[in-house]
Scaffold this motif. Structure first.
Motif, PDB file in Angstrom:
ATOM      1  N   PHE A  55       0.830  -1.211   0.000  1.00  0.00           N
ATOM      2  CA  PHE A  55       0.000   0.000   0.000  1.00  0.00           C
ATOM      3  C   PHE A  55       0.862   1.258   0.000  1.00  0.00           C
ATOM      4  O   PHE A  55       0.467   2.294  -0.547  1.00  0.00           O
ATOM      5  CB  PHE A  55      -0.947  -0.017   1.193  1.00  0.00           C
ATOM      6  N   ALA A  56       2.041   1.169   0.589  1.00  0.00           N
ATOM      7  CA  ALA A  56       2.969   2.298   0.521  1.00  0.00           C
ATOM      8  C   ALA A  56       3.388   2.539  -0.930  1.00  0.00           C
ATOM      9  O   ALA A  56       3.513   3.687  -1.373  1.00  0.00           O
ATOM     10  CB  ALA A  56       4.196   2.030   1.392  1.00  0.00           C
ATOM     11  N   ALA A  57       3.579   1.438  -1.671  1.00  0.00           N
ATOM     12  CA  ALA A  57       3.942   1.557  -3.093  1.00  0.00           C
ATOM     13  C   ALA A  57       2.799   2.158  -3.895  1.00  0.00           C
ATOM     14  O   ALA A  57       3.009   2.996  -4.782  1.00  0.00           O
ATOM     15  CB  ALA A  57       4.323   0.191  -3.646  1.00  0.00           C
ATOM     16  N   VAL A  58       1.573   1.746  -3.594  1.00  0.00           N
ATOM     17  CA  VAL A  58       0.405   2.309  -4.274  1.00  0.00           C
ATOM     18  C   VAL A  58       0.308   3.806  -3.997  1.00  0.00           C
ATOM     19  O   VAL A  58       0.008   4.606  -4.900  1.00  0.00           O
ATOM     20  CB  VAL A  58      -0.887   1.599  -3.827  1.00  0.00           C
ATOM     21  N   LYS A  59       0.569   4.201  -2.750  1.00  0.00           N
ATOM     22  CA  LYS A  59       0.515   5.617  -2.381  1.00  0.00           C
ATOM     23  C   LYS A  59       1.506   6.428  -3.211  1.00  0.00           C
ATOM     24  O   LYS A  59       1.166   7.501  -3.744  1.00  0.00           O
ATOM     25  CB  LYS A  59       0.830   5.781  -0.890  1.00  0.00           C
ATOM     26  N   VAL A  60       2.722   5.931  -3.334  1.00  0.00           N
ATOM     27  CA  VAL A  60       3.738   6.644  -4.103  1.00  0.00           C
ATOM     28  C   VAL A  60       3.319   6.753  -5.573  1.00  0.00           C
ATOM     29  O   VAL A  60       3.460   7.806  -6.205  1.00  0.00           O
ATOM     30  CB  VAL A  60       5.108   5.941  -3.989  1.00  0.00           C
ATOM     31  N   PHE A  61       2.791   5.665  -6.113  1.00  0.00           N
ATOM     32  CA  PHE A  61       2.339   5.661  -7.501  1.00  0.00           C
ATOM     33  C   PHE A  61       1.225   6.681  -7.699  1.00  0.00           C
ATOM     34  O   PHE A  61       1.222   7.445  -8.675  1.00  0.00           O
ATOM     35  CB  PHE A  61       1.868   4.256  -7.877  1.00  0.00           C
ATOM     36  N   ALA A  62       0.276   6.719  -6.770  1.00  0.00           N
ATOM     37  CA  ALA A  62      -0.831   7.680  -6.851  1.00  0.00           C
ATOM     38  C   ALA A  62      -0.309   9.115  -6.763  1.00  0.00           C
ATOM     39  O   ALA A  62      -0.819  10.013  -7.435  1.00  0.00           O
ATOM     40  CB  ALA A  62      -1.846   7.411  -5.753  1.00  0.00           C
ATOM     41  N   GLN A  63       0.701   9.331  -5.918  1.00  0.00           N
ATOM     42  CA  GLN A  63       1.301  10.658  -5.813  1.00  0.00           C
ATOM     43  C   GLN A  63       1.889  11.091  -7.156  1.00  0.00           C
ATOM     44  O   GLN A  63       1.692  12.226  -7.597  1.00  0.00           O
ATOM     45  CB  GLN A  63       2.412  10.662  -4.752  1.00  0.00           C
ATOM     46  N   TYR A  64       2.594  10.173  -7.787  1.00  0.00           N
ATOM     47  CA  TYR A  64       3.223  10.510  -9.069  1.00  0.00           C
ATOM     48  C   TYR A  64       2.170  10.853 -10.112  1.00  0.00           C
ATOM     49  O   TYR A  64       2.277  11.857 -10.817  1.00  0.00           O
ATOM     50  CB  TYR A  64       4.087   9.347  -9.566  1.00  0.00           C
ATOM     51  N   GLY A 112       9.185   0.501 -10.215  1.00  0.00           N
ATOM     52  CA  GLY A 112       9.751   0.498 -11.559  1.00  0.00           C
ATOM     53  C   GLY A 112       8.961   1.390 -12.506  1.00  0.00           C
ATOM     54  O   GLY A 112       9.528   2.076 -13.360  1.00  0.00           O
ATOM     55  N   THR A 113       7.645   1.394 -12.342  1.00  0.00           N
ATOM     56  CA  THR A 113       6.785   2.241 -13.177  1.00  0.00           C
ATOM     57  C   THR A 113       7.078   3.716 -12.939  1.00  0.00           C
ATOM     58  O   THR A 113       7.206   4.504 -13.891  1.00  0.00           O
ATOM     59  CB  THR A 113       5.300   1.949 -12.883  1.00  0.00           C
ATOM     60  N   VAL A 114       7.186   4.098 -11.673  1.00  0.00           N
ATOM     61  CA  VAL A 114       7.471   5.500 -11.341  1.00  0.00           C
ATOM     62  C   VAL A 114       8.844   5.904 -11.854  1.00  0.00           C
ATOM     63  O   VAL A 114       9.015   6.980 -12.454  1.00  0.00           O
ATOM     64  CB  VAL A 114       7.384   5.716  -9.814  1.00  0.00           C
ATOM     65  N   LEU A 115       9.839   5.054 -11.640  1.00  0.00           N
ATOM     66  CA  LEU A 115      11.196   5.381 -12.078  1.00  0.00           C
ATOM     67  C   LEU A 115      11.280   5.514 -13.591  1.00  0.00           C
ATOM     68  O   LEU A 115      11.933   6.423 -14.113  1.00  0.00           O
ATOM     69  CB  LEU A 115      12.170   4.308 -11.587  1.00  0.00           C
ATOM     70  N   THR A 145      15.541   5.088 -16.381  1.00  0.00           N
ATOM     71  CA  THR A 145      15.368   3.767 -16.977  1.00  0.00           C
ATOM     72  C   THR A 145      16.264   2.711 -16.353  1.00  0.00           C
ATOM     73  O   THR A 145      15.806   1.603 -16.044  1.00  0.00           O
ATOM     74  CB  THR A 145      15.617   3.837 -18.493  1.00  0.00           C
ATOM     75  N   GLU A 146      17.529   3.027 -16.182  1.00  0.00           N
ATOM     76  CA  GLU A 146      18.452   2.025 -15.642  1.00  0.00           C
ATOM     77  C   GLU A 146      18.088   1.645 -14.212  1.00  0.00           C
ATOM     78  O   GLU A 146      18.173   0.475 -13.824  1.00  0.00           O
ATOM     79  CB  GLU A 146      19.895   2.537 -15.715  1.00  0.00           C
ATOM     80  N   GLU A 147      17.643   2.621 -13.428  1.00  0.00           N
ATOM     81  CA  GLU A 147      17.210   2.322 -12.064  1.00  0.00           C
ATOM     82  C   GLU A 147      15.949   1.459 -12.080  1.00  0.00           C
ATOM     83  O   GLU A 147      15.802   0.546 -11.262  1.00  0.00           O
ATOM     84  CB  GLU A 147      16.942   3.620 -11.303  1.00  0.00           C
ATOM     85  N   ALA A 148      15.060   1.745 -13.021  1.00  0.00           N
ATOM     86  CA  ALA A 148      13.829   0.960 -13.127  1.00  0.00           C
ATOM     87  C   ALA A 148      14.142  -0.488 -13.485  1.00  0.00           C
ATOM     88  O   ALA A 148      13.616  -1.423 -12.872  1.00  0.00           O
ATOM     89  CB  ALA A 148      12.905   1.566 -14.182  1.00  0.00           C
ATOM     90  N   LEU A 149      15.014  -0.680 -14.462  1.00  0.00           N
ATOM     91  CA  LEU A 149      15.369  -2.040 -14.878  1.00  0.00           C
ATOM     92  C   LEU A 149      16.113  -2.782 -13.781  1.00  0.00           C
ATOM     93  O   LEU A 149      15.920  -3.987 -13.593  1.00  0.00           O
ATOM     94  CB  LEU A 149      16.213  -2.000 -16.154  1.00  0.00           C
TER      95      LEU A 149
END
Length: 316
Positions: free
Chosen positions: A71-80, A110-113, A119-123
């Protein structure tokens, strides 16, 4: 038992999400799910809310969901998605450092990054503990991972495929899909990812991608704007403009504010030599920073600069 298998209790909500049937996902009754499956199901519901433009609602209520890192990850994604990009990037870095093995953290992080052009951080995050492509197959065949691990790998592979396609590394995207196909032959997600690659590779793969998207788009139980847009894009590549227009009209009827349906309608109008003003205006109103509009603005600016170097000469 794999919770995403034909007998698994997450199969229907999972397929609905990846088919783009977000309202079905939001309304899905998860009360009867087993304890271990309630969090992944709830995460899908929250992601579906974000997908239909309810990111702020998710942020307002995410505190009620619990303390799981998912849920913390969802929160960050929603913020972005809501526009708090700098905060989201900062928070995802902290979350990844603490919870890098959590599947939802990997996927949404990975989606946010990637959206932030890291890109490299996401991968790197998406590749956590995957080892090599061969390791996918070994772990799958030996069943040495958690019951939901194979499907979690597929989620990450699908995102990795998208990233490689954005990098114009179709060869790497194809390699990911081919490896996944060996141990997940009947997966909807693999079929869709393979179709993305096919649309980039061209040739007979256009037709193969069309079959996948058409089957999803035209069946009442699976039809959604996402699959209709996929069908339309395949039709465009095959030179079937009237059929592409029909699919896009279906998509817009389902959701008049669907960004990709509108953007591809602009592309179709350009190719067909028709007026684009209506669809372009709609896209500007809904998504002024859409890559298509940014690209058009850049090209228009370059043209004006080039034209400015020349002045009209009138013969006397």
């Amino acid at each position: 038992m794999d919770p995403f298998s034909a007998e698994g209790e997450l199969l229907n909500i999972h397929n609905a999400f990846h088919q783009g049937q977000y309202l079905t996902v939001i309304d899905f009754d998860i009360s009867s799910l087993s304890t271990e499956n309630k969090i992944p199901a709830r995460v899908l519901q929250l992601r579906a809310q974000i997908a239909v433009g309810q990111a702020k609602e998710v942020l307002a209520n995410i505190g009620k969901e619990g303390n799981a890192p998912d849920f913390a990850a969802v929160k960050v994604f929603a913020q972005y998605v809501s526009g708090s990009t700098s905060n989201a990037i900062s928070e995802i870095a902290t979350l990844v450092e603490a919870e890098s093995e959590n599947t939802t953290v990997q996927l949404l992080g990975g989606t946010v990054l990637q959206a932030a052009e890291k890109t490299e951080e996401a991968l790197s995050l998406l590749g956590k503990h995957q080892g090599s492509l061969e390791a996918y197959e070994i772990r799958s065949f030996l069943h040495t991972t958690r019951p939901d691990a194979d499907k979690a790998l597929l989620h990450r592979i699908a995102l990795i495929v998208q990233i490689h396609l954005q990098q114009n590394r179709t060869d790497l995207a194809l390699k990911e899909v081919q490896a996944a196909r060996k141990w997940a032959q009947d997966s909807l997600l693999v079929n869709i990812a393979e179709s993305w690659v096919g649309l980039r590779m061209g040739g007979e793969r256009y037709q193969q991608a069309f079959y996948v998207f058409e089957e999803l788009a035209q069946a009442p139980s699976t039809s959604a704007t996402k699959s209709l847009v996929g069908q339309a894009v395949a039709e465009l590549h095959l030179g079937r403009f009237p059929e592409a227009e029909a699919a896009l009209q279906q998509a817009i009827q389902k959701d008049p504010s669907d960004i990709e349906a509108i953007a591809n309608s602009v592309v179709l109008k350009v190719i067909s030599g028709k007026d684009t003003s209506e669809h372009t205006s709609n896209l500007e109103a809904i998504a002024p920073e859409h890559p298509l509009l940014v690209d058009l603005q850049e090209k228009s600016s370059f043209f004006d600069q080039a034209a400015g170097k020349y002045s009209a000469k009138v013969a006397s």
